[in-house]
Design an enzyme around this catalytic site. Structure first.
Site, short mmCIF file in Angstrom:
data_model
loop_
_atom_site.label_atom_id
_atom_site.label_comp_id
_atom_site.label_asym_id
_atom_site.label_seq_id
_atom_site.Cartn_x
_atom_site.Cartn_y
_atom_site.Cartn_z
N PRO A 26 0.83 -1.20 0.00
CA PRO A 26 0.00 0.00 0.00
C PRO A 26 0.87 1.25 0.00
CG PRO A 26 -0.82 -1.60 1.59
CD PRO A 26 0.51 -2.12 1.11
N GLU A 27 0.53 2.21 -0.84
CA GLU A 27 1.28 3.45 -0.92
C GLU A 27 0.48 4.58 -0.26
OE1 GLU A 27 3.02 4.31 -4.70
OE2 GLU A 27 3.51 2.22 -5.10
#
Length: 286
Positions: free
Chosen positions: A19-20
Protein backbone atom coordinates in the site's frame (compact mmCIF):
# COMPACT_ATOMS: atom_id res chain seq x y z
CA UNK A 1 13.40 3.34 20.87
CA UNK A 2 15.93 0.92 19.40
CA UNK A 3 14.98 -0.20 15.88
CA UNK A 4 17.98 -2.48 15.31
CA UNK A 5 15.85 -5.59 15.08
CA UNK A 6 16.82 -8.23 12.49
CA UNK A 7 15.03 -7.46 9.25
CA UNK A 8 13.51 -10.05 6.96
CA UNK A 9 15.65 -10.35 3.84
CA UNK A 10 13.18 -11.68 1.25
CA UNK A 11 12.36 -8.94 -1.24
CA UNK A 12 8.61 -9.43 -1.56
CA UNK A 13 8.08 -6.00 -3.14
CA UNK A 14 8.75 -7.52 -6.54
CA UNK A 15 5.71 -9.74 -6.18
CA UNK A 16 3.41 -7.90 -3.81
CA UNK A 17 3.33 -4.09 -4.21
CA UNK A 18 2.70 -2.55 -0.82
CA UNK A 19 0.00 0.00 0.00
CA UNK A 20 1.28 3.45 -0.92
CA UNK A 21 0.38 6.92 0.33
CA UNK A 22 -3.11 7.10 -1.27
CA UNK A 23 -4.04 3.71 0.19
CA UNK A 24 -2.83 4.77 3.65
CA UNK A 25 -4.62 8.12 3.39
CA UNK A 26 -7.82 6.34 2.33
CA UNK A 27 -7.51 4.01 5.31
CA UNK A 28 -6.97 6.97 7.65
CA UNK A 29 -10.09 8.72 6.40
CA UNK A 30 -12.07 5.52 6.73
CA UNK A 31 -11.17 4.70 10.33
CA UNK A 32 -10.87 8.22 11.80
CA UNK A 33 -14.61 8.81 12.47
CA UNK A 34 -14.81 5.52 14.38
CA UNK A 35 -11.81 6.16 16.64
CA UNK A 36 -11.56 9.85 17.52
CA UNK A 37 -12.93 10.54 20.97
CA UNK A 38 -13.25 6.84 21.80
CA UNK A 39 -11.71 5.01 24.75
CA UNK A 40 -9.64 1.86 24.29
CA UNK A 41 -11.55 -0.70 26.32
CA UNK A 42 -8.92 -3.35 25.67
CA UNK A 43 -6.01 -4.27 23.40
CA UNK A 44 -5.53 -7.85 22.17
CA UNK A 45 -2.26 -8.98 20.56
CA UNK A 46 -2.41 -12.44 18.97
CA UNK A 47 0.87 -12.28 17.08
CA UNK A 48 3.83 -10.12 18.10
CA UNK A 49 6.18 -11.23 15.33
CA UNK A 50 5.68 -8.50 12.76
CA UNK A 51 8.43 -6.52 11.00
CA UNK A 52 9.42 -5.40 14.47
CA UNK A 53 7.93 -7.14 17.52
CA UNK A 54 4.65 -5.57 18.60
CA UNK A 55 5.37 -3.42 21.63
CA UNK A 56 4.32 -5.00 24.91
CA UNK A 57 3.34 -1.49 25.98
CA UNK A 58 0.15 -1.93 23.90
CA UNK A 59 -1.19 -4.16 26.66
CA UNK A 60 -1.00 -1.25 29.11
CA UNK A 61 -3.15 1.08 26.99
CA UNK A 62 -6.49 -0.03 28.43
CA UNK A 63 -8.71 2.99 29.18
CA UNK A 64 -6.56 5.31 27.05
CA UNK A 65 -8.48 7.94 25.11
CA UNK A 66 -8.02 8.45 21.36
CA UNK A 67 -7.29 12.15 20.84
CA UNK A 68 -6.71 12.14 17.09
CA UNK A 69 -5.35 10.40 14.02
CA UNK A 70 -2.93 11.57 11.37
CA UNK A 71 -0.66 10.27 8.64
CA UNK A 72 3.07 10.84 8.15
CA UNK A 73 4.45 9.33 4.97
CA UNK A 74 2.99 5.78 4.91
CA UNK A 75 2.63 5.63 8.70
CA UNK A 76 -0.70 5.94 10.50
CA UNK A 77 -0.38 7.68 13.87
CA UNK A 78 -3.01 7.32 16.59
CA UNK A 79 -2.58 9.93 19.32
CA UNK A 80 -3.57 8.74 22.79
CA UNK A 81 -3.58 10.60 26.09
CA UNK A 82 -0.46 8.66 27.11
CA UNK A 83 1.50 8.57 23.87
CA UNK A 84 1.14 7.60 20.21
CA UNK A 85 0.61 4.40 18.26
CA UNK A 86 2.48 4.04 14.97
CA UNK A 87 1.07 1.61 12.39
CA UNK A 88 2.57 0.67 9.03
CA UNK A 89 0.65 -1.65 6.71
CA UNK A 90 3.77 -3.27 5.30
CA UNK A 91 3.26 -5.37 2.17
CA UNK A 92 -0.20 -6.72 2.84
CA UNK A 93 -1.62 -5.15 5.99
CA UNK A 94 -5.18 -3.87 6.33
CA UNK A 95 -7.13 -2.10 9.06
CA UNK A 96 -10.86 -2.70 9.42
CA UNK A 97 -13.40 -1.29 11.83
CA UNK A 98 -15.79 -4.13 12.70
CA UNK A 99 -18.24 -5.11 15.42
CA UNK A 100 -16.50 -7.10 18.12
CA UNK A 101 -18.84 -10.01 17.34
CA UNK A 102 -17.38 -10.38 13.82
CA UNK A 103 -15.48 -13.71 13.64
CA UNK A 104 -11.72 -13.59 13.41
CA UNK A 105 -10.00 -14.15 10.09
CA UNK A 106 -6.65 -15.78 9.59
CA UNK A 107 -3.83 -13.27 10.22
CA UNK A 108 -5.91 -10.94 12.45
CA UNK A 109 -2.95 -10.07 14.68
CA UNK A 110 -3.99 -7.04 16.75
CA UNK A 111 -7.35 -5.70 18.00
CA UNK A 112 -7.98 -2.28 19.50
CA UNK A 113 -11.33 -2.70 21.24
CA UNK A 114 -13.25 0.53 21.60
CA UNK A 115 -15.81 1.67 24.12
CA UNK A 116 -18.35 1.88 21.29
CA UNK A 117 -18.29 -1.88 20.87
CA UNK A 118 -16.33 -1.57 17.62
CA UNK A 119 -12.88 -3.05 17.03
CA UNK A 120 -10.01 -1.69 14.94
CA UNK A 121 -8.55 -4.95 13.60
CA UNK A 122 -5.08 -5.22 12.05
CA UNK A 123 -4.65 -8.07 9.58
CA UNK A 124 -1.30 -8.82 7.91
CA UNK A 125 -0.70 -12.15 6.13
CA UNK A 126 2.99 -11.49 5.41
CA UNK A 127 3.74 -9.80 8.73
CA UNK A 128 5.80 -6.97 7.22
CA UNK A 129 3.61 -4.44 9.01
CA UNK A 130 4.35 -2.54 12.21
CA UNK A 131 2.42 -1.69 15.37
CA UNK A 132 4.58 0.31 17.81
CA UNK A 133 3.99 2.66 20.72
CA UNK A 134 5.90 5.71 21.90
CA UNK A 135 5.15 7.29 25.29
CA UNK A 136 4.23 10.98 25.39
CA UNK A 137 7.22 13.25 24.92
CA UNK A 138 9.26 10.74 22.91
CA UNK A 139 9.77 10.85 19.14
CA UNK A 140 9.32 7.94 16.74
CA UNK A 141 12.76 7.07 15.38
CA UNK A 142 11.16 5.83 12.15
CA UNK A 143 9.90 9.35 11.40
CA UNK A 144 13.28 11.04 11.68
CA UNK A 145 14.90 12.44 8.53
CA UNK A 146 11.77 12.19 6.41
CA UNK A 147 11.30 14.65 3.56
CA UNK A 148 8.23 16.83 3.00
CA UNK A 149 4.74 15.54 2.34
CA UNK A 150 4.05 15.59 -1.42
CA UNK A 151 0.71 17.38 -1.05
CA UNK A 152 2.09 20.15 1.20
CA UNK A 153 3.03 23.56 -0.16
CA UNK A 154 6.68 23.16 0.87
CA UNK A 155 7.03 20.39 -1.70
CA UNK A 156 7.50 21.97 -5.13
CA UNK A 157 9.71 22.05 -8.19
CA UNK A 158 12.23 24.36 -6.57
CA UNK A 159 12.74 21.87 -3.72
CA UNK A 160 13.33 19.04 -6.20
CA UNK A 161 15.63 21.11 -8.38
CA UNK A 162 17.87 22.26 -5.51
CA UNK A 163 18.02 18.83 -3.89
CA UNK A 164 18.87 17.09 -7.18
CA UNK A 165 21.89 19.18 -8.16
CA UNK A 166 24.91 16.98 -8.82
CA UNK A 167 22.90 13.77 -8.39
CA UNK A 168 23.61 11.05 -10.96
CA UNK A 169 20.96 8.66 -9.65
CA UNK A 170 17.96 7.98 -11.92
CA UNK A 171 15.10 10.39 -11.25
CA UNK A 172 12.77 7.44 -10.54
CA UNK A 173 15.01 6.34 -7.64
CA UNK A 174 15.55 9.95 -6.56
CA UNK A 175 11.83 10.63 -6.18
CA UNK A 176 11.25 7.38 -4.26
CA UNK A 177 13.85 8.36 -1.64
CA UNK A 178 11.93 9.34 1.53
CA UNK A 179 14.53 12.02 2.22
CA UNK A 180 13.47 13.71 -1.04
CA UNK A 181 9.73 13.42 -0.51
CA UNK A 182 7.68 10.89 1.42
CA UNK A 183 5.11 8.48 0.10
CA UNK A 184 5.82 8.52 -3.64
CA UNK A 185 6.14 4.78 -4.15
CA UNK A 186 6.60 2.66 -7.23
CA UNK A 187 3.11 2.98 -8.72
CA UNK A 188 2.71 6.71 -8.37
CA UNK A 189 6.31 7.54 -9.29
CA UNK A 190 5.77 5.84 -12.66
CA UNK A 191 2.43 7.54 -13.23
CA UNK A 192 3.79 10.97 -12.27
CA UNK A 193 6.85 10.64 -14.50
CA UNK A 194 4.60 9.77 -17.42
CA UNK A 195 2.31 12.74 -16.76
CA UNK A 196 5.33 15.06 -16.56
CA UNK A 197 6.93 13.55 -19.71
CA UNK A 198 10.17 12.62 -17.93
CA UNK A 199 12.11 9.43 -18.70
CA UNK A 200 12.53 7.45 -15.44
CA UNK A 201 16.21 6.71 -16.16
CA UNK A 202 17.23 10.33 -16.68
CA UNK A 203 19.80 11.49 -14.12
CA UNK A 204 18.13 13.57 -11.41
CA UNK A 205 20.79 16.24 -11.65
CA UNK A 206 20.26 16.70 -15.41
CA UNK A 207 16.62 17.82 -15.16
CA UNK A 208 15.81 21.51 -15.40
CA UNK A 209 13.96 23.64 -12.85
CA UNK A 210 11.05 24.06 -15.29
CA UNK A 211 10.67 20.29 -15.74
CA UNK A 212 10.83 19.74 -12.00
CA UNK A 213 8.00 22.25 -11.60
CA UNK A 214 5.91 20.12 -13.96
CA UNK A 215 7.00 16.97 -12.15
CA UNK A 216 6.01 18.29 -8.72
CA UNK A 217 2.62 19.34 -10.10
CA UNK A 218 2.19 15.91 -11.69
CA UNK A 219 2.93 14.15 -8.39
CA UNK A 220 0.33 16.26 -6.60
CA UNK A 221 -2.24 15.62 -9.35
CA UNK A 222 -1.69 11.86 -9.49
CA UNK A 223 -1.77 11.41 -5.71
CA UNK A 224 -4.87 13.59 -5.29
CA UNK A 225 -6.73 11.62 -7.96
CA UNK A 226 -5.65 8.31 -6.42
CA UNK A 227 -6.88 9.39 -2.98
CA UNK A 228 -10.19 10.50 -4.48
CA UNK A 229 -10.53 7.08 -6.15
CA UNK A 230 -9.76 5.26 -2.91
CA UNK A 231 -6.33 3.98 -3.93
CA UNK A 232 -5.25 1.29 -6.33
CA UNK A 233 -6.32 -2.33 -6.05
CA UNK A 234 -3.21 -4.57 -6.14
CA UNK A 235 -3.79 -8.08 -4.80
CA UNK A 236 -4.33 -7.36 -1.10
CA UNK A 237 -5.33 -3.74 -0.68
CA UNK A 238 -8.89 -2.84 0.19
CA UNK A 239 -10.22 0.25 1.88
CA UNK A 240 -11.20 0.28 5.55
CA UNK A 241 -14.77 -0.58 4.55
CA UNK A 242 -13.58 -3.66 2.67
CA UNK A 243 -14.22 -2.17 -0.78
CA UNK A 244 -11.42 -1.94 -3.36
CA UNK A 245 -9.82 1.26 -4.57
CA UNK A 246 -10.51 2.20 -8.18
CA UNK A 247 -7.40 4.12 -9.31
CA UNK A 248 -6.20 0.98 -11.09
CA UNK A 249 -8.69 1.83 -13.80
CA UNK A 250 -6.77 5.08 -14.43
CA UNK A 251 -3.22 3.73 -14.62
CA UNK A 252 -1.39 4.99 -17.71
CA UNK A 253 1.89 3.05 -17.55
CA UNK A 254 2.24 0.99 -14.37
CA UNK A 255 2.11 -2.71 -15.22
CA UNK A 256 1.40 -1.98 -18.91
CA UNK A 257 4.82 -2.67 -20.53
CA UNK A 258 4.33 -4.04 -24.05
CA UNK A 259 0.93 -2.40 -24.42
CA UNK A 260 0.20 0.74 -26.49
CA UNK A 261 0.69 4.12 -24.88
CA UNK A 262 -2.70 5.65 -24.18
CA UNK A 263 -1.41 8.97 -25.49
CA UNK A 264 0.71 8.26 -28.59
CA UNK A 265 0.09 4.50 -29.22
CA UNK A 266 3.81 3.62 -29.09
CA UNK A 267 4.54 0.37 -27.26
CA UNK A 268 5.43 0.94 -23.63
CA UNK A 269 8.83 -0.34 -22.49
CA UNK A 270 10.22 -1.34 -19.10
CA UNK A 271 13.51 -0.72 -17.27
CA UNK A 272 14.59 -1.69 -13.78
CA UNK A 273 15.41 0.79 -11.02
CA UNK A 274 16.38 -0.49 -7.59
CA UNK A 275 15.19 -4.01 -8.46
CA UNK A 276 11.76 -2.70 -9.47
CA UNK A 277 10.28 -2.80 -12.94
CA UNK A 278 9.44 0.63 -14.36
CA UNK A 279 7.11 1.05 -17.33
CA UNK A 280 7.38 4.14 -19.54
CA UNK A 281 6.67 5.49 -23.00
CA UNK A 282 9.80 5.91 -25.15
CA UNK A 283 8.05 8.61 -27.20
CA UNK A 284 6.26 10.68 -24.53
CA UNK A 285 8.99 10.55 -21.88
CA UNK A 286 12.37 12.13 -22.52
Amino acid sequence: MDFNYPLLTINCSLLFPMPELPEVETTLRGIRPHLEGQTLRDVVVRERRLRWPVSEALLTLKDSRVLGLRRRAKYLLIELDGGELLIHLGMSGTLRVVDETVPLRKHDHVDLRLGSGKVLRFNDPRRFGTVLFEPAGEAHGLLAKLGPEPLDDEFNGEWLFERSRGRKVAVKSFIMDNATVVGVGNIYAQESLFLAGIHPSRAAGKISRERYERFADAIKTVLAKAIEAGGTTLKDFTKADGQPGYFAQSLSVYGRAGQPCLKCKALLKADRHGQRSTSYCPQCQR
